[in-house]
Design a protein around this motif. Structure first.
Motif, short mmCIF file in Angstrom:
data_model
loop_
_atom_site.label_atom_id
_atom_site.label_comp_id
_atom_site.label_asym_id
_atom_site.label_seq_id
_atom_site.Cartn_x
_atom_site.Cartn_y
_atom_site.Cartn_z
N TYR A 1 0.82 -1.21 0.00
CA TYR A 1 0.00 0.00 0.00
C TYR A 1 0.86 1.26 0.00
O TYR A 1 0.34 2.36 0.18
CB TYR A 1 -0.92 -0.02 1.22
N ARG A 2 2.15 1.10 -0.24
CA ARG A 2 3.05 2.27 -0.19
C ARG A 2 2.54 3.37 -1.12
O ARG A 2 2.08 3.12 -2.24
CB ARG A 2 4.46 1.86 -0.59
N GLY A 3 2.63 4.59 -0.62
CA GLY A 3 2.16 5.73 -1.40
C GLY A 3 0.69 6.06 -1.19
O GLY A 3 0.23 7.11 -1.64
N GLY A 4 -0.05 5.17 -0.51
CA GLY A 4 -1.46 5.42 -0.27
C GLY A 4 -1.67 6.31 0.94
O GLY A 4 -0.84 6.35 1.85
N PRO A 5 -2.80 7.03 1.01
CA PRO A 5 -3.06 7.92 2.14
C PRO A 5 -3.31 7.13 3.43
O PRO A 5 -4.00 6.11 3.43
CB PRO A 5 -4.31 8.69 1.70
N LEU A 6 -2.73 7.63 4.50
CA LEU A 6 -2.88 7.01 5.82
C LEU A 6 -3.55 8.00 6.76
O LEU A 6 -3.43 9.21 6.57
CB LEU A 6 -1.50 6.61 6.37
N PRO A 7 -4.27 7.51 7.77
CA PRO A 7 -4.50 6.10 8.12
C PRO A 7 -5.47 5.43 7.16
O PRO A 7 -6.17 6.10 6.41
CB PRO A 7 -5.06 6.19 9.54
N ALA A 8 -5.50 4.09 7.24
CA ALA A 8 -6.36 3.34 6.33
C ALA A 8 -6.81 2.04 6.99
O ALA A 8 -6.23 1.58 7.97
CB ALA A 8 -5.62 3.04 5.03
N TRP A 9 -7.86 1.48 6.43
CA TRP A 9 -8.35 0.17 6.84
C TRP A 9 -7.96 -0.87 5.81
O TRP A 9 -8.13 -0.63 4.60
CB TRP A 9 -9.87 0.18 7.00
N ILE A 10 -7.41 -2.01 6.27
CA ILE A 10 -7.12 -3.13 5.38
C ILE A 10 -8.22 -4.16 5.55
O ILE A 10 -8.43 -4.66 6.66
CB ILE A 10 -5.77 -3.80 5.69
N LEU A 11 -8.89 -4.48 4.47
CA LEU A 11 -9.88 -5.54 4.49
C LEU A 11 -9.31 -6.73 3.72
O LEU A 11 -9.07 -6.63 2.51
CB LEU A 11 -11.19 -5.08 3.86
N ARG A 12 -9.06 -7.81 4.43
CA ARG A 12 -8.43 -8.98 3.83
C ARG A 12 -9.48 -10.00 3.43
O ARG A 12 -10.31 -10.41 4.27
CB ARG A 12 -7.41 -9.60 4.79
N TYR A 13 -9.41 -10.41 2.16
CA TYR A 13 -10.35 -11.38 1.62
C TYR A 13 -9.60 -12.67 1.31
O TYR A 13 -8.50 -12.63 0.75
CB TYR A 13 -11.02 -10.85 0.36
N SER A 14 -10.21 -13.80 1.66
CA SER A 14 -9.56 -15.09 1.40
C SER A 14 -9.95 -15.65 0.04
O SER A 14 -9.21 -16.42 -0.56
CB SER A 14 -9.95 -16.10 2.48
N GLU A 15 -11.10 -15.29 -0.47
CA GLU A 15 -11.55 -15.81 -1.75
C GLU A 15 -12.18 -14.69 -2.56
O GLU A 15 -13.33 -14.30 -2.31
CB GLU A 15 -12.57 -16.94 -1.54
N PRO A 16 -11.42 -14.12 -3.53
CA PRO A 16 -10.04 -14.45 -3.88
C PRO A 16 -9.05 -13.84 -2.88
O PRO A 16 -9.44 -13.05 -2.02
CB PRO A 16 -9.88 -13.81 -5.25
N ASN A 17 -7.77 -14.20 -3.03
CA ASN A 17 -6.73 -13.73 -2.13
C ASN A 17 -6.39 -12.27 -2.47
O ASN A 17 -5.56 -12.01 -3.34
CB ASN A 17 -5.49 -14.62 -2.25
N MET A 18 -7.02 -11.34 -1.77
CA MET A 18 -6.78 -9.93 -2.07
C MET A 18 -7.00 -9.09 -0.82
O MET A 18 -7.67 -9.51 0.13
CB MET A 18 -7.69 -9.44 -3.19
N ASN A 19 -6.40 -7.90 -0.84
CA ASN A 19 -6.58 -6.90 0.21
C ASN A 19 -7.18 -5.65 -0.40
O ASN A 19 -6.75 -5.20 -1.47
CB ASN A 19 -5.25 -6.55 0.88
N VAL A 20 -8.16 -5.10 0.29
CA VAL A 20 -8.78 -3.85 -0.14
C VAL A 20 -8.42 -2.78 0.88
O VAL A 20 -8.58 -2.98 2.09
CB VAL A 20 -10.31 -3.99 -0.25
N TYR A 21 -7.91 -1.64 0.40
CA TYR A 21 -7.47 -0.56 1.28
C TYR A 21 -8.45 0.61 1.17
O TYR A 21 -8.67 1.15 0.09
CB TYR A 21 -6.06 -0.12 0.90
#
Length: 246
Positions: free
Chosen positions: A156-176
């Motif tokens: 997530y480098r370069g993205g605005p902080l603070p942020a929430w990471i939502l981790r999904y297992s299917e498919p394997n991805m993170n949403v910021y």
């Protein structure tokens, strides 16, 4: 036996090829991946739902109502944000006087566009609500984490902080989701991670993975040019030698 110029040219070409060969292989493999991979899948665009728009029947207060509550020196931007059907104002502004050699700090705040009331960053529940409104329903959410700082190699480098990471297992991805802007900023999946790793090898920036003008890449580019040039010279030199021998 006296060694001629062809001998030294052949030897130089051999060692140059050895030095540059691994990087040539990395450039080739990464180039193949870049050209054969759908960039929309890399960005996670295929996981987004069609955009939802705010209804024209909703009542909005003037942005001036919000601005009167802020102590700002200059305004950067005012934008609308759709928080799962609820309209918000996203306001960026400068505040504070910068001394010599200093810069004004940029502030970001959210306000309810229907009441004009200032509000805080997105909560965990709101971040999940926003992500669910943007990401297709088949995605399986596992965990949600709040981050306020990240390392240089973070996806997530370069993205605005603070942020929430939502981790999904299917498919394997993170949403910021940016807590302050109320927006889905980035989607990171397996395709992106492979792309990012190969991009690092391709541009030879092992620190930030963004600098295409680094000296290591420039040096290897020059070595590659010399290697190819020595190969052409060796070809014509040996061709001339064979003709002379005949």
């Amino acid at each position: 036996m006296r060694k001629n110029n062809t001998y030294y040219l052949r030897k130089a070409h051999r060692y140059l090829g050895l030095a540059i060969g691994i990087q040539f292989l990395a450039w080739t493999i990464s180039g193949l991946y870049f050209s054969w991979t759908n960039i929309d899948s890399v960005h996670g665009d295929d996981m987004h739902k069609p955009p939802h728009y705010l209804a024209s029947s909703q009542q909005w207060v003037s942005p001036q109502v919000v601005l009167e509550q802020l102590a700002y020196d200059s305004l950067v931007s005012i934008q609308s944000v759709n928080l799962a059907g609820s309209p918000l104002y996203l306001i960026r502004y400068f505040s504070g006087h910068a001394g010599e050699g200093h810069h004004l700090h940029t502030y970001t705040t959210l306000a309810d566009a229907q009441t004009g009331h200032l509000r805080g960053p997105l909560t965990k529940e709101e971040a999940v609500l926003l992500a669910n409104d943007h990401i297709i329903a088949s995605a399986q959410l596992d965990t949600v984490e709040y981050i306020s700082e990240i390392g240089a190699h973070h996806e997530y480098r370069g993205g605005p902080l603070p942020a929430w990471i939502l981790r999904y297992s299917e498919p394997n991805m993170n949403v910021y989701v940016s807590a302050e802007s109320g927006r889905v900023e980035k989607v990171r999946n397996t395709s992106w991670r492979i792309f990012d790793f190969l991009w690092m090898l391709h541009i030879m920036d092992f620190e930030t993975r963004d600098d295409i003008n680094n000296y290591l890449l420039r040096g290897f580019s020059i070595l590659g040019f010399i290697t190819v040039g020595s190969g052409f010279m060796l070809f014509f030199a040996t061709l001339h030698f064979k003709r002379k021998k005949r």
